[in-house]
Design an enzyme around this catalytic site. Structure first.
Site, PDB file in Angstrom:
ATOM      1  N   CYS A   5       0.786  -1.290  -0.177  1.00 37.36           N
ATOM      2  CA  CYS A   5      -0.029  -0.160   0.002  1.00 37.36           C
ATOM      3  C   CYS A   5       0.828   1.086   0.032  1.00 37.36           C
ATOM      4  CB  CYS A   5      -0.899  -0.010   1.126  1.00 37.36           C
ATOM      5  SG  CYS A   5      -1.783   1.441   1.368  1.00 37.36           S
ATOM      6  N   GLY A  93     -13.430   5.583  -9.683  1.00 37.87           N
ATOM      7  CA  GLY A  93     -12.192   5.834 -10.202  1.00 37.87           C
ATOM      8  C   GLY A  93     -11.031   5.689  -9.177  1.00 37.87           C
ATOM      9  N   HIS A 100      -8.793   7.844   1.640  1.00 38.67           N
ATOM     10  CA  HIS A 100      -8.072   9.216   1.596  1.00 38.67           C
ATOM     11  C   HIS A 100      -9.166  10.232   1.020  1.00 38.67           C
ATOM     12  CE1 HIS A 100      -7.485   7.251  -2.243  1.00 38.67           C
ATOM     13  NE2 HIS A 100      -7.540   8.425  -3.027  1.00 38.67           N
TER      14      HIS A 100
HETATM   15  P1  AMP Z   1      -7.879   8.165  -6.024  1.00 40.23           P
HETATM   16  O1  AMP Z   1      -7.994   8.233  -7.507  1.00 40.23           O
HETATM   17  O2  AMP Z   1      -9.243   8.907  -5.292  1.00 40.23           O
HETATM   18  O3  AMP Z   1      -7.569   6.746  -5.160  1.00 40.23           O
HETATM   19  O4  AMP Z   1      -6.509   9.093  -5.672  1.00 40.23           O
HETATM   20  C1  AMP Z   1      -5.325   8.738  -5.307  1.00 40.23           C
HETATM   21  C2  AMP Z   1      -4.530   9.814  -5.482  1.00 40.23           C
HETATM   22  O5  AMP Z   1      -3.250   9.568  -4.998  1.00 40.23           O
HETATM   23  C3  AMP Z   1      -4.308  10.200  -6.940  1.00 40.23           C
HETATM   24  O6  AMP Z   1      -4.458  11.768  -7.023  1.00 40.23           O
HETATM   25  C4  AMP Z   1      -2.839  10.399  -7.273  1.00 40.23           C
HETATM   26  O7  AMP Z   1      -2.048  11.465  -7.893  1.00 40.23           O
HETATM   27  C5  AMP Z   1      -2.326  10.291  -5.618  1.00 40.23           C
HETATM   28  N1  AMP Z   1      -0.990   9.771  -5.321  1.00 40.23           N
HETATM   29  C6  AMP Z   1      -0.655   8.414  -6.001  1.00 40.23           C
HETATM   30  N2  AMP Z   1       0.698   8.243  -5.540  1.00 40.23           N
HETATM   31  C7  AMP Z   1       0.958   9.354  -4.725  1.00 40.23           C
HETATM   32  C8  AMP Z   1       2.251   9.450  -4.254  1.00 40.23           C
HETATM   33  N3  AMP Z   1       3.298   8.710  -4.096  1.00 40.23           N
HETATM   34  N4  AMP Z   1       2.322  10.836  -3.787  1.00 40.23           N
HETATM   35  C9  AMP Z   1       1.244  11.589  -3.216  1.00 40.23           C
HETATM   36  N5  AMP Z   1       0.152  11.317  -4.158  1.00 40.23           N
HETATM   37  C10 AMP Z   1      -0.062  10.088  -4.890  1.00 40.23           C
HETATM   38 ZN    ZN Z   2      -2.457   1.456   3.308  1.00 33.54          ZN
END
Ligand code: AMP
Ligand code: ZN
Length: 114
Positions: A5, A93, A100
């Site tokens: 994760c 999505g 989060h």
């Molecule tokens: P979701 O599509 O709601 O699951 O959002 C996941 C979010 O995590 C997306 O907006 C990605 O740009 C962000 N994300 C993925 N990897 C990272 C990371 N290493 N650091 C910061 N944000 C991330």
């Molecule tokens: Zn986690």
């Protein structure tokens, strides 16, 4: 900590992030692909994927997060409002399966579908 994760790894400090707030229950950091001038992610330190997995203890953590988010948003450039988004599952999505809250603002946002 749940294996594989990415947000658990960020919380554990194994992957770097641009942290803007941290306490014993939550971490807030900048989204790596910002969709607005301000785009933060607020994550609980305990791993769970969906609101449907919530129990009383996790609900307390979420309550704490929603108490802190307004101040964190304001301090990070959301002076005239902001939008919160919690994607839940594939149709929404969701790409990272650690719950989060997206905090979006810092500019006038495009009209959303709701
Ligand atoms: P979701 O599509 O709601 O699951 O959002 C996941 C979010 O995590 C997306 O907006 C990605 O740009 C962000 N994300 C993925 N990897 C990272 C990371 N290493 N650091 C910061 N944000 C991330
Ligand atoms: Zn986690």
């Amino acid at each position: 900590m749940t294996d594989n994760c990415i947000f658990c790894k960020i919380i554990a400090g194994e992957i770097p992030s641009a942290k803007v707030y941290e306490d014993e229950k939550m971490l807030v950091f900048k989204d790596i692909e910002p969709k607005a001038k301000v785009h933060l992610l607020a994550v609980p330190k305990v791993h769970f994927k969906l609101l449907s997995e919530m129990d009383e203890k996790k609900a307390e953590i979420l309550s704490h997060m929603f108490t802190k988010i307004p101040g964190i948003a304001k301090e990070n450039g959301c002076k005239n409002g902001y939008r919160l988004v919690i994607n839940q599952g594939d149709d929404a999505g969701q790409t990272v399966f650690h719950l989060h809250v997206h905090i979006l603002g810092g500019e006038s946002l495009p009209i959303s579908i709701v």
